[in-house]
Design an enzyme around this catalytic site. Structure first.
Site, PDB file in Angstrom:
ATOM      1  N   PRO A  43       0.882  -1.154  -0.024  1.00  0.00           N
ATOM      2  CA  PRO A  43      -0.015  -0.109  -0.004  1.00  0.00           C
ATOM      3  C   PRO A  43       0.764   1.319  -0.028  1.00  0.00           C
ATOM      4  CG  PRO A  43       0.109  -0.793   2.034  1.00  0.00           C
ATOM      5  CD  PRO A  43       0.831  -1.828   1.434  1.00  0.00           C
ATOM      6  N   LYS A  44       1.602   1.476  -1.122  1.00  0.00           N
ATOM      7  CA  LYS A  44       2.764   2.386  -0.984  1.00  0.00           C
ATOM      8  C   LYS A  44       1.728   3.840  -1.389  1.00  0.00           C
ATOM      9  CE  LYS A  44       6.790  -0.162  -1.837  1.00  0.00           C
ATOM     10  NZ  LYS A  44       7.964  -0.196  -2.689  1.00  0.00           N
TER      11      LYS A  44
END
Length: 260
Positions: free
Chosen positions: A126-127
């Site tokens: 989940p960058k």
């Protein structure tokens, strides 16, 4: 690739497009193919005791939390294939799927658009884009993670006081084995990928490692809510410098297949 070329690049064939490692834009791809190497990375790793119920809240089932410790790695990536120099931060805590143990990452922040794209599209991490940083201020190391003009994470560590071996860097969980939730939809809104993935850093060479007491401060931010893992007690911190390689991972749980 096709023999048809234009300004030094070749046009892809259908066979090229359906192969692994293909990325767009095809004449200047955003995502590097595996493997790619990180050289002379500098890392601050800061551990703190947190709320196990908070860990469980952030975990996608059927993953289960392990222990009551979270950490953040703040990386100064000095020399990375394709991506170049950038900064990264990875918030993690122990998790398992059956007898498979590792560390789940609910939040990651990078200063590289290519790194954000690669992490999201390939690993399912989940960058988000932000500005992690590490500074040496006299006898103190200071790590920060900035997003939306707010220092969401601030950590400190004494400057190189106690040397340790590489084996000491992971006293609470195996952070080299990273577990992630990969979620990608088709263009028509149907789910295309719903998987738990696992990847492990390889060819790790630790050049130096130091430890000491650390501090960790979290500030609320609705777009990077690391405050959901409250600091109940700051624990040990590390500074280390290493080379490592990112290689393909594996699918450890497929929600769509298992639901059929």
């Amino acid at each position: 690739m096709s023999d048809t070329s234009h300004f030094g690049v070749t046009r892809p064939r259908v066979e090229d497009i359906v192969e692994g490692g293909f990325s767009t834009p095809w004449d200047a791809p955003s995502i590097p193919p595996f493997p790619f190497r990180f050289r002379n990375a500098e890392i601050m790793t800061l551990y703190w005791r947190t709320d196990p119920e908070a860990m469980a809240f952030l975990l996608p089932p059927p993953l289960q939390p392990v222990g009551d410790v979270a950490c953040v790695h703040i990386y100064r990536m000095n020399d990375t294939d394709w991506v170049g120099a950038y900064a990264e931060a990875n918030v993690m805590f122990g998790a398992c799927l059956g007898d498979r143990a590792g560390a789940y990452s609910p939040y990651l922040v990078l200063s590289s658009d290519g790194g954000v794209s690669q992490g999201r599209e390939v690993h399912g991490q989940p960058k988000k884009y932000g500005q992690p940083a590490m500074e040496f201020r006299g006898d103190l190391m200071v790590g920060t993670v900035e997003r939306n003009g707010i220092d969401v994470i601030t950590g400190t560590l004494p400057y190189k006081q106690v040397p340790v071996d590489a084996e000491a860097l992971a006293p609470h969980f195996d952070f080299a084995t990273n577990l992630n939730l990969k979620a990608i939809d088709h263009i028509d809104g149907r789910p295309a990928i719903r998987q738990l993935t696992s990847r492990k850093l390889t060819d790790v060479t630790v050049h130096e490692a130091w430890t000491g007491p650390c501090t960790v401060e979290l500030r609320p931010n609705a777009q990077l809510p690391v405050f959901r893992l409250p600091v109940l007690e700051p624990l040990q911190g590390f500074y280390w410098r290493a080379d490592f390689t990112l290689v393909p991972g594996e699918i450890i749980h497929d929600y769509l297949e298992d639901s059929q």
